[in-house]
Design a protein around this motif. Structure first.
Motif, PDB file in Angstrom:
ATOM      1  N   GLN A  38       9.803   6.106   6.854  1.00  0.00           N
ATOM      2  CA  GLN A  38       8.610   5.069   7.153  1.00  0.00           C
ATOM      3  C   GLN A  38       8.298   5.266   8.605  1.00  0.00           C
ATOM      4  N   GLN A  39       8.993   5.675   9.490  1.00  0.00           N
ATOM      5  CA  GLN A  39       8.797   5.962  10.978  1.00  0.00           C
ATOM      6  C   GLN A  39       7.518   7.073  10.853  1.00  0.00           C
ATOM      7  N   ARG A  40       7.765   7.905  10.154  1.00  0.00           N
ATOM      8  CA  ARG A  40       7.013   9.250   9.931  1.00  0.00           C
ATOM      9  C   ARG A  40       5.536   8.516   9.545  1.00  0.00           C
ATOM     10  N   VAL A  41       5.586   7.575   8.476  1.00  0.00           N
ATOM     11  CA  VAL A  41       4.203   7.130   8.098  1.00  0.00           C
ATOM     12  C   VAL A  41       3.569   6.418   9.339  1.00  0.00           C
ATOM     13  N   ALA A  42       4.586   5.522   9.923  1.00  0.00           N
ATOM     14  CA  ALA A  42       3.758   4.898  11.103  1.00  0.00           C
ATOM     15  C   ALA A  42       3.124   6.090  12.275  1.00  0.00           C
ATOM     16  N   GLU A  44       2.490  10.834  -0.722  1.00  0.00           N
ATOM     17  CA  GLU A  44       1.362   9.998  -0.652  1.00  0.00           C
ATOM     18  C   GLU A  44       1.445   8.980  -1.335  1.00  0.00           C
ATOM     19  N   ASN A  45       1.840   8.974  -2.844  1.00  0.00           N
ATOM     20  CA  ASN A  45       1.754   7.930  -3.585  1.00  0.00           C
ATOM     21  C   ASN A  45       3.018   7.022  -3.668  1.00  0.00           C
ATOM     22  N   THR A  46       3.974   7.125  -2.794  1.00  0.00           N
ATOM     23  CA  THR A  46       5.138   6.259  -2.571  1.00  0.00           C
ATOM     24  C   THR A  46       4.955   5.111  -1.649  1.00  0.00           C
ATOM     25  N   TYR A  47       5.466   3.746  -2.190  1.00  0.00           N
ATOM     26  CA  TYR A  47       5.310   2.759  -1.377  1.00  0.00           C
ATOM     27  C   TYR A  47       6.457   2.856  -0.502  1.00  0.00           C
ATOM     28  N   PRO A  48       6.241   2.117   0.891  1.00  0.00           N
ATOM     29  CA  PRO A  48       7.125   2.188   1.907  1.00  0.00           C
ATOM     30  C   PRO A  48       8.277   1.730   1.712  1.00  0.00           C
ATOM     31  N   THR A  49       8.659   0.794   1.029  1.00  0.00           N
ATOM     32  CA  THR A  49      10.006   0.379   0.448  1.00  0.00           C
ATOM     33  C   THR A  49      10.922   1.235   0.103  1.00  0.00           C
ATOM     34  N   LEU A  50      10.324   2.293  -0.707  1.00  0.00           N
ATOM     35  CA  LEU A  50      11.105   3.328  -1.375  1.00  0.00           C
ATOM     36  C   LEU A  50      11.276   4.268  -0.284  1.00  0.00           C
ATOM     37  N   LEU A  51      10.964   4.357   0.898  1.00  0.00           N
ATOM     38  CA  LEU A  51      11.148   5.287   1.636  1.00  0.00           C
ATOM     39  C   LEU A  51      12.545   5.130   2.618  1.00  0.00           C
ATOM     40  N   SER A  52      13.237   6.196   3.184  1.00  0.00           N
ATOM     41  CA  SER A  52      14.141   5.769   4.379  1.00  0.00           C
ATOM     42  C   SER A  52      13.563   5.406   5.515  1.00  0.00           C
ATOM     43  N   GLY A  53      14.343   4.986   6.467  1.00  0.00           N
ATOM     44  CA  GLY A  53      13.739   4.507   7.590  1.00  0.00           C
ATOM     45  C   GLY A  53      12.896   5.707   8.502  1.00  0.00           C
ATOM     46  N   MET A  87       0.727  -1.085  -0.074  1.00  0.00           N
ATOM     47  CA  MET A  87      -0.095   0.102  -0.087  1.00  0.00           C
ATOM     48  C   MET A  87       0.910   1.050  -0.071  1.00  0.00           C
ATOM     49  N   THR A  88       0.311   2.159  -0.663  1.00  0.00           N
ATOM     50  CA  THR A  88       1.207   3.521  -0.525  1.00  0.00           C
ATOM     51  C   THR A  88       0.992   4.204   0.913  1.00  0.00           C
ATOM     52  N   VAL A  89       1.722   5.262   0.966  1.00  0.00           N
ATOM     53  CA  VAL A  89       1.788   6.011   2.188  1.00  0.00           C
ATOM     54  C   VAL A  89       0.393   6.211   2.410  1.00  0.00           C
ATOM     55  N   TYR A  90      -0.333   6.722   1.381  1.00  0.00           N
ATOM     56  CA  TYR A  90      -1.644   7.474   1.812  1.00  0.00           C
ATOM     57  C   TYR A  90      -2.311   6.300   2.247  1.00  0.00           C
TER      58      TYR A  90
END
Ligand code: ADP
Length: 246
Positions: A143-147, A131-140, A94-97
């Protein structure tokens, strides 16, 4: 907000993880729970989330008495807090959004509210544009900010960050602490669970230290004021964290 009274936890097999724990974290506080590996931090968290039950003693969280909480009330308990887990627990497909929206959808939040709230929390954590980025393409750190955005989606009274610096670099750790401070400044209670002595001592906040399952120090004088009893389902909405952005 969180009250432990003579709480003991012994796992089947006889391992005693918590021993006569007494503490009171009031609404609006920012508290570190500090302890070495094996001290009992995860057990403390699991008891608060009611993933484990105490062997004896009384636990009150956000107005819920966990000693006799009914099964049907547990989702309400969990929705009253937001937890940022050390391993983030994002859904990779799933994307960030969608990660944030999904967490709201499963609890039947209206789509119009989701469309309003998700961009707001993503802006709050500094992830607008992702918003439309997948978690694996984000830095740690991202990803923590998405969480964190997901944890904030329900406007919880309480945010718990579990080992927030475990999987991110030091610069990001500072930024995460600043974000938690910002969230705390509008009235959300923040509990940071960590084994990092330095992190806990950086901010000058209250530190509850657990060692071998017991609270061995608590840097503020104990406060015994009672919180007014309230029915959490009737409780007024959390003071708008949306003020943070004002
Ligand atoms: P921390 O999170 O601070 O590392 P834990 O709460 O995980 O500490 O563990 C506290 C103690 O309880 C340890 O001695 C650990 O081995 C024991 N423990 C934790 N979980 C379990 C379990 N599910 N079954 C048996 N013992 C456990």
């Amino acid at each position: 907000m969180i009250r432990f009274e003579h709480v003991y936890k012994t796992y089947p097999g006889g391992s005693e993880a918590l021993h006569d724990v007494n503490l009171h974290i009031k609404k609006g506080e920012f508290v570190f729970v500090l302890g070495h590996s094996g001290a009992g931090k995860s057990t403390f968290l699991k008891l608060i989330l009611h993933e484990e039950a105490a062997t004896s003693g009384r636990i009150l969280v956000n107005g819920f008495d966990l000693s006799n909480i009914k099964k049907r009330r547990i989702p309400y308990l969990r929705r009253s807090m937001g937890v940022v887990f050390q391993d983030f627990r994002l859904i990779p497909t799933m994307t960030v959004y969608e990660n944030v929206a999904f967490a709201m959808r499963v609890t039947n939040v209206k789509e119009s509210e989701i469309r309003r709230r998700v961009p707001y929390v993503l802006k709050l954590v500094g992830l607008l544009g992702k918003e439309n980025t997948y978690p694996t393409l984000l830095s740690g750190g991202e990803q923590q900010r998405v969480a964190m955005a997901r944890a904030l989606a329900h406007s919880p009274q309480l945010i718990i960050a579990d080992e927030p610096t475990g999987n991110i670099d030091p610069e990001m750790s500072v930024a995460m602490m600043e974000l938690l401070n910002k969230i705390n400044s509008v009235g959300t209670t923040v509990v940071v669970v960590t084994h990092e002595h330095e992190l806990a001592h950086q901010l000058g906040k209250r530190i509850i230290t657990i060692n071998h399952g017991s609270v061995v120090s608590d840097d503020l004088p104990s406060c015994d004021e009672e919180e007014p009893a309230s029915d959490p389902e009737q409780a007024p909405a959390q003071p708008a964290d949306e003020e943070v952005m004002a």
